[in-house]
Write a protein that holds these residues in place. Structure first.
Motif, PDB file in Angstrom:
ATOM      1  N   HIS A  98       0.666  -0.991  -0.031  1.00  0.00           N
ATOM      2  CA  HIS A  98      -0.017   0.282  -0.214  1.00  0.00           C
ATOM      3  C   HIS A  98       0.673   0.925  -0.070  1.00  0.00           C
ATOM      4  O   HIS A  98       0.857   2.115   0.600  1.00  0.00           O
ATOM      5  CB  HIS A  98      -1.299  -0.036   1.044  1.00  0.00           C
ATOM      6  N   PHE A 140      -0.689   4.617   1.109  1.00  0.00           N
ATOM      7  CA  PHE A 140      -2.121   4.087   0.714  1.00  0.00           C
ATOM      8  C   PHE A 140      -3.382   3.544   1.949  1.00  0.00           C
ATOM      9  O   PHE A 140      -2.160   2.510   1.946  1.00  0.00           O
ATOM     10  CB  PHE A 140      -2.365   3.700  -0.340  1.00  0.00           C
ATOM     11  N   LEU A 159      -8.553   0.199   0.265  1.00  0.00           N
ATOM     12  CA  LEU A 159      -8.951   0.662  -1.112  1.00  0.00           C
ATOM     13  C   LEU A 159      -9.966  -0.284  -2.259  1.00  0.00           C
ATOM     14  O   LEU A 159     -10.650  -0.253  -2.758  1.00  0.00           O
ATOM     15  CB  LEU A 159      -7.354   0.325  -1.638  1.00  0.00           C
ATOM     16  N   LYS A 172      -9.102   4.895  -8.871  1.00  0.00           N
ATOM     17  CA  LYS A 172      -8.213   5.604  -8.176  1.00  0.00           C
ATOM     18  C   LYS A 172      -7.282   4.706  -7.918  1.00  0.00           C
ATOM     19  O   LYS A 172      -6.028   4.664  -6.827  1.00  0.00           O
ATOM     20  CB  LYS A 172      -9.002   5.537  -6.730  1.00  0.00           C
ATOM     21  N   ALA A 184      -2.868   4.878  -7.686  1.00  0.00           N
ATOM     22  CA  ALA A 184      -2.101   4.211  -7.015  1.00  0.00           C
ATOM     23  C   ALA A 184      -0.943   3.612  -6.914  1.00  0.00           C
ATOM     24  O   ALA A 184      -0.346   3.553  -6.663  1.00  0.00           O
ATOM     25  CB  ALA A 184      -3.388   3.803  -5.597  1.00  0.00           C
TER      26      ALA A 184
END
Length: 96
Positions: A9, A20, A26, A34, A38
Motif C-alpha cells: 500500500h 495508501f 482500497l 483510483k 495508486a
C-alpha cells in the motif's frame, strides 16, 4: 539483484514515499481508476528510487528495497477470517 521491495500500500522500508490505505480499504472504494492511479504512483516512486540507487549513491545505502520487482496486495479473495491476512486482500467480493 535484490527483489524484496514491498509495495502492498505504498513503498515500505524504502525511505519517504506516498502511503495508501491497506488493500481491504482500497477495495472498499469500488473505484478501479483510483486503484490504478495508486499503483501508478507506487511504480513511479519505485522507479525513481531505483534510478537514484543505481546511478549516483555516495551514502553507501544498501541496494535492498531498490529493485523493480515489487510485492503487492494479495489477489485471493478473503473467505476465511482464520487466515489472518485479510487486510492484504481487496475483500471477499469476486467482483473486486
Amino acid at each position: 539483484y535484490n527483489w524484496r521491495s514491498n509495495a502492498i500500500h505504498g513503498l515500505a522500508d524504502n525511505g519517504v514515499s506516498t502511503q495508501f490505505p491497506q488493500a481491504i480499504g482500497l477495495g472498499a472504494t469500488w473505484d478501479p481508476e483510483k486503484l490504478f492511479l495508486a499503483g501508478m504512483v507506487i511504480g513511479v516512486e519505485q522507479r525513481a528510487k531505483h534510478n537514484i540507487q543505481t546511478g549516483y549513491n555516495d551514502r553507501n545505502d544498501s541496494s535492498m528495497d531498490h529493485g523493480l520487482n515489487l510485492w503487492g496486495p494479495n489477489i485471493n479473495m478473503f473467505r476465511d477470517p482464520r487466515w489472518g491476512r485479510g487486510q492484504e486482500t481487496y475483500g471477499e467480493d469476486p467482483v473486486l
